[in-house]
Design a protein around this motif. Sequence first.
Motif, PDB file in Angstrom:
ATOM      1  N   ASN A 125       0.816  -1.214   0.000  1.00 60.56           N
ATOM      2  CA  ASN A 125       0.000   0.000   0.000  1.00 60.56           C
ATOM      3  C   ASN A 125       0.853   1.269   0.000  1.00 60.56           C
ATOM      4  O   ASN A 125       0.666   2.188   0.815  1.00 60.56           O
ATOM      5  N   ARG A 237     -10.179   4.397  -2.906  1.00 58.14           N
ATOM      6  CA  ARG A 237      -9.192   3.846  -1.976  1.00 58.14           C
ATOM      7  C   ARG A 237      -8.181   4.913  -1.556  1.00 58.14           C
ATOM      8  O   ARG A 237      -7.795   4.984  -0.378  1.00 58.14           O
ATOM      9  N   GLU A 238      -7.752   5.741  -2.509  1.00 55.49           N
ATOM     10  CA  GLU A 238      -6.786   6.792  -2.184  1.00 55.49           C
ATOM     11  C   GLU A 238      -7.393   7.807  -1.228  1.00 55.49           C
ATOM     12  O   GLU A 238      -6.734   8.263  -0.290  1.00 55.49           O
ATOM     13  N   ASP A 241      -7.549   6.267   2.272  1.00 56.02           N
ATOM     14  CA  ASP A 241      -6.231   6.260   2.912  1.00 56.02           C
ATOM     15  C   ASP A 241      -5.844   7.659   3.383  1.00 56.02           C
ATOM     16  O   ASP A 241      -5.289   7.831   4.474  1.00 56.02           O
ATOM     17  N   SER A 244      -7.944   8.542   6.535  1.00 56.66           N
ATOM     18  CA  SER A 244      -7.561   7.776   7.726  1.00 56.66           C
ATOM     19  C   SER A 244      -6.200   8.216   8.265  1.00 56.66           C
ATOM     20  O   SER A 244      -5.976   8.212   9.479  1.00 56.66           O
ATOM     21  N   GLN A 245      -5.292   8.621   7.385  1.00 57.56           N
ATOM     22  CA  GLN A 245      -3.959   9.029   7.811  1.00 57.56           C
ATOM     23  C   GLN A 245      -3.933  10.443   8.393  1.00 57.56           C
ATOM     24  O   GLN A 245      -3.121  10.744   9.273  1.00 57.56           O
ATOM     25  N   GLN A 256     -11.119  -2.644   6.995  1.00 62.23           N
ATOM     26  CA  GLN A 256     -11.495  -2.324   5.631  1.00 62.23           C
ATOM     27  C   GLN A 256     -11.862  -3.590   4.888  1.00 62.23           C
ATOM     28  O   GLN A 256     -11.223  -4.614   5.020  1.00 62.23           O
TER      29      GLN A 256
END
Length: 258
Positions: A125, A237-238, A241, A244-245, A256
């Motif tokens: 990832n 998906r990007e 991410d 969440s980051q 997920q």
Amino acid sequence: MKHITYQTHKRHKAYVSLFGTTQLHLRNPYIIAWWSAAFPGFGHLLLSKNITGLLLFIWEVYTNIHANINVAMVYSFTGRLEEARSILDTRWALLYIPVYLFAVWDSYRTTIDINKVYVLAEHQNEPFDIFKMGALEVHYLDKRSPLVAVMWSILMPGSGQLYIHRIIIGFFSLIWVVVFFYQSQFLPAIHFLFLGDIPSSTSVLNIEWLLFLPSIYGFSAYDAYVNTIENNKLYDREQADFLSQNYQQYRFSLKQRL
């Protein structure tokens, strides 16, 4: 005493450039092989192996025309077997067969290998850039409509690829569909058909070049549809991410679903 360092090879799921988005995702090897059987080069283009795909595509057109394979197919389908045998140039046909089989086999093998690499890339990832800007072009990852991509591909092959910013495949498809239209005399045939002159419409057609059109229409629509869906998945998906980051509390855990 020497210290041994282990290098971790990064595998990115996607690469966004000025010419489009290249990404890894799971594919069915049999479907890719089928497209290579339908027209050598198409399977590799679906895998974003553009150089190999374009070379096989050009080889297919050049060798097919010199071997009279399309004309022999038409004669065979209409029961004119003797004419099919007489018009087929075996010197070129025997060169055509090995490359045709290689295109099917190599696309199948490559699909399996790329699926394995995708599993590793999904596990790592690694982040990737989603915005590219240069003097000639601006490209960014966003969501598009698969149906719109298919609609433009049906109206003019290559337009669907331009809609989702697959510049290389889009440009290549546009150039070749113009060549097929011109050589097959398809548009003059449509003109005579609208005038009600059916004999002139059928007589003006060049069957040898006309048989290339269904393949490039089908490929353009399928490629645009599949890549639009996969680009949308990549975008979601990007974004997940990124959120969440940057905004998710470290104590919060959410499993997920892949």
